[in-house]
Design an enzyme around this catalytic site. Structure first.
Site, short mmCIF file in Angstrom:
data_model
loop_
_atom_site.label_atom_id
_atom_site.label_comp_id
_atom_site.label_asym_id
_atom_site.label_seq_id
_atom_site.Cartn_x
_atom_site.Cartn_y
_atom_site.Cartn_z
N GLY A 1 -32.96 3.90 87.81
CA GLY A 1 -33.35 2.51 87.51
C GLY A 1 -34.72 2.44 86.87
O GLY A 1 -35.59 3.26 87.17
N ASP B 1 -33.16 11.57 93.62
CA ASP B 1 -32.02 12.35 93.11
C ASP B 1 -32.35 13.03 91.79
O ASP B 1 -31.96 14.17 91.56
CB ASP B 1 -30.80 11.44 92.93
CG ASP B 1 -30.20 11.08 94.29
OD1 ASP B 1 -30.11 11.97 95.14
OD2 ASP B 1 -29.86 9.91 94.49
N LYS C 1 -40.85 8.35 90.25
CA LYS C 1 -40.65 6.96 89.81
C LYS C 1 -39.67 6.26 90.74
O LYS C 1 -38.72 6.87 91.20
CB LYS C 1 -40.05 6.99 88.40
CG LYS C 1 -39.44 5.70 87.95
CD LYS C 1 -37.95 5.78 87.57
CE LYS C 1 -37.00 6.06 88.66
NZ LYS C 1 -35.60 5.69 88.40
N THR C 2 -39.88 5.06 91.10
CA THR C 2 -38.89 4.13 91.65
C THR C 2 -39.62 2.93 92.24
O THR C 2 -40.64 3.09 92.92
CB THR C 2 -37.97 4.74 92.75
OG1 THR C 2 -37.18 3.68 93.29
CG2 THR C 2 -38.70 5.42 93.89
N ARG D 1 -27.69 6.82 84.98
CA ARG D 1 -27.60 7.42 86.32
C ARG D 1 -26.77 8.71 86.35
O ARG D 1 -26.38 9.17 87.41
CB ARG D 1 -27.03 6.40 87.31
CG ARG D 1 -27.98 5.27 87.64
CD ARG D 1 -27.74 4.68 89.01
NE ARG D 1 -28.66 3.58 89.29
CZ ARG D 1 -29.87 3.75 89.81
NH1 ARG D 1 -30.30 4.96 90.09
NH2 ARG D 1 -30.65 2.72 90.02
P1 FBP Z 1 -34.12 4.17 91.33
O1 FBP Z 1 -34.22 4.74 92.69
O2 FBP Z 1 -33.24 4.92 90.41
O3 FBP Z 1 -35.47 3.94 90.75
O4 FBP Z 1 -33.46 2.71 91.41
C1 FBP Z 1 -33.84 1.81 92.39
C2 FBP Z 1 -33.08 0.51 92.33
O5 FBP Z 1 -33.83 -0.46 91.67
C3 FBP Z 1 -32.69 0.07 93.74
O6 FBP Z 1 -33.69 -0.71 94.30
C4 FBP Z 1 -31.38 -0.62 93.51
O7 FBP Z 1 -30.54 -0.55 94.63
C5 FBP Z 1 -30.78 0.14 92.39
O8 FBP Z 1 -31.84 0.64 91.62
C6 FBP Z 1 -29.86 -0.69 91.54
O9 FBP Z 1 -29.50 0.03 90.42
P2 FBP Z 1 -28.15 -0.21 89.66
O10 FBP Z 1 -28.30 -1.50 88.92
O11 FBP Z 1 -28.01 0.97 88.77
O12 FBP Z 1 -27.09 -0.29 90.72
#
Ligand code: FBP
Length: 567
Positions: A107, A202, A228-229, A171
């Site tokens: 994300g 991941d 990152k997140t 992803r």
């Molecule tokens: P990352 O861990 O990849 O940074 O993503 C976090 C996040 O924003 C979560 O808070 C949320 O559950 C998820 O991505 C939603 O992503 P998607 O829209 O791909 O389901």
């Protein structure tokens, strides 16, 4: 509004502008960074201890024998630090050109473009003929070799900008031997020296496997990660925060505070607001402490108390009933996105549902309609889980049957837990009313804030931090190491007191059950129920529940003096 636009339009040239006045102003912001990161010729490499003063290991060693077998070549690496020329260490960084690939994964998080900018600037500081290539669309784009050349000119409009749109993201993961081989081929054919993966737990786990794989093939290509997140759940003895968390928390806090002000103005609604955070409740806790709503649910606390859904609803009911006694039939409740997985009976249900969906994916897909699918599921679930599933509102049941993420888990951002709580609470309050224990009114609204925060213009903190992380990644390239994460420590101190580190990815790993298999992953840090932030909430939540202590934080400020945070 129109007036502002009309006025502003006059200042534009005849060509259509794609960036706003604010964006343009932000591109001029110069990120602050530790001065050492600007003097590459002076830098030296030093090893860091892996144990604390008392001898305890600083990073997790759970399942270490299994991990040692999986990562024979990168397991024993030690954390390193970049220090100034005065340090006793003698190993200077070689200043030569590099050809590096970079990719966003997972994300978006505010600050991503600054990582690329910092990396590009560091590589060019090392040697003018260094090259940076960006892979488009995440790991999928890497596998299909979709890349574009990046230089400071190409990055100009992306400085201090939100989003990941420079390259896009995805992803996709590296899982099969063919994918690792394909990835190695793409990197070799492009003649790259290193790949920098900007991602969450991941993606950095992927980076560790790729580093090990490439070393095993005698390849000289190094693989590095950047934490990152927005979820803020990569934390350990070395990593204090992920970039993006600060901005997202502040965006959510601004929105929550505005809603709280509406609640106290109109005095007729309870607002249930779900905030992003795939697993850990850090964002909810942070936004909650900034805004002081009436009830902040923290998933980790629910799990620690083994609180059932019914008990949680009853606890919310006590708050609503008590506020009603003082004429307050309104309020604000924060719900963490990952809550559902912390409620014991829901966690068991999700575990069984995930396994059944994984084992019978094609058959379930062939069934026409929700009724047939849910009947099939009931036949496979344990009695308790079948009962729990049946007790859920039909919309939530449908959401629980939706597609899984690449790890086979339910996509929590699509489960409307805030609606679930409202529905169960309304039913509970009706019962209480019929027994004469409640005489208030319960009007409600539900909200979900997630995507609102992921691509916001980064706060100065995130702009600075992400830029520095990019430069640290560049230093790791120069140092010639592989399987390391770029780290900046001392984040709450002034830039000149911060330290640039490289921490081995394998040292951050633990074993988790994924798809029924024990799998090594970078450990996710959950909310610490003995930490200062949690204790602050515990000390104040009673007062916040019964009164109205809402705080307006306002939008993120990019200019002017910074304000001290009081908790
Ligand atoms: P990352 O861990 O990849 O940074 O993503 C976090 C996040 O924003 C979560 O808070 C949320 O559950 C998820 O991505 C939603 O992503 P998607 O829209 O791909 O389901």
């Amino acid at each position: 509004m129109l007036f502002v636009f009309e006025h502003w339009k006059e200042t534009l040239s005849v060509t259509v502008k794609t960036i706003s006045v604010m964006q343009t102003a932000r591109t001029d912001y110069v990120p602050r960074m530790p001065p050492t990161l600007g003097k590459l010729a002076d830098l030296r490499l030093a090893e860091l201890p892996t144990t604390a003063a008392g001898g305890a290991p600083l990073l997790g060693t759970e399942g270490s024998s299994h991990l040692r077998e999986l990562f024979p070549l990168t397991w024993q690496q030690r954390p390193i630090q970049f220090v100034g020329a005065t340090h006793t260490s003698t190993q200077a960084l070689p200043l030569r050109s590099h050809k590096v690939g970079v990719v966003f994964s997972g994300g978006p998080a505010p600050g991503g473009h600054n990582v690329v900018w910092g990396l590009c600037a560091a590589l060019l500081d090392l040697a003018k003929d260094s090259e940076l290539w960006g892979f488009c669309g995440g790991i999928g784009g890497l596998l299909s070799d979709q890349a574009k050349r990046l230089d400071l000119e190409a990055l100009k409009d992306f400085r201090n900008a939100g989003g990941f749109d420079l390259l896009g993201t995805g992803r996709a993961k590296l899982e099969t031997a063919e994918q690792f081989a394909a990835c190695g081929r793409v990197l070799e054919q492009r003649g790259l020296d290193a790949l920098v993966i900007i991602g969450g737990d991941d993606s950095n786990t992927n980076a560790a496997f790729l580093a090990e794989y490439l070393l095993g093939t005698q390849s000289k290509i190094r693989v590095l990660g950047v934490p990152k997140t927005i979820d803020g759940d990569i934390k350990n003895a070395f990593i204090e925060a992920t970039f993006g968390f600060d901005t997202a928390a502040k965006v959510y806090a601004d929105l929550v505070a505005n809603i709280a002000r509406d609640a106290i103005s109109t005095r007729k609604y309870y607002h249930f607001i779900r905030l992003m955070g795939r697993s850990a409740s850090h964002l909810t806790l942070e936004a909650g402490l900034l805004t002081q709503p009436n009830f902040i649910i923290i998933g980790e606390d629910v799990a620690a108390r083994r609180q059932t859904l019914r008990e949680l609803v009853e606890e919310l009911g006590e708050m609503v009933k008590s506020r009603a006694k003082s004429g307050r039939n309104y309020g604000v409740v924060l719900v963490p996105e990952g809550l559902i997985e912390f409620i014991p009976e829901m966690r068991t249900l999700l575990g069984q549902t995930n396994a059944i969906l994984a084992d019978h994916r094609d058959y379930i897909a062939s069934l026409s309609g929700f009724t047939a699918q849910s009947e099939f599921l009931h036949g496979k679930l344990s009695r308790d889980c079948s009962h729990t599933f049946a007790s859920l509102p039909i919309d939530i049941q449908r959401q629980m049957l939706m597609d899984r993420d690449p790890h086979g888990n339910v996509v929590v951002s699509r489960i409307e837990t805030e609606k679930l709580l409202i529905e169960l609470l309304a039913a509970h309050l009706n019962e209480e009313k019929s027994c004469g224990r409640y005489s208030g009114t319960f009007g409600s609204h539900h909200h979900f804030f997630g995507y609102e925060g992921r691509c916001a213009l980064p706060s100065n903190f995130d702009a600075d931090y992400a830029y520095s992380l990019g430069r640290v990644a560049g230093l790791l390239v120069a140092a010639g190491v592989t399987g390391y994460m770029a780290v900046l420590s001392g984040l709450s101190r002034a830039a000149d007191e911060q330290q640039a580190l490289g921490v081995p990815l394998t040292a951050m790993m633990n074993l988790e059950l994924r798809h029924g298999r024990v799998t090594p992953v970078i450990s996710r840090a959950l909310v610490d129920l003995s930490g200062a932030a949690w204790n602050y909430l515990v000390a104040h939540r009673q007062a916040w529940a019964s009164g109205d202590h809402y705080q307006m934080v306002g939008p993120i400020q990019y200019f002017g003096p910074s304000l001290a945070v009081c908790h």
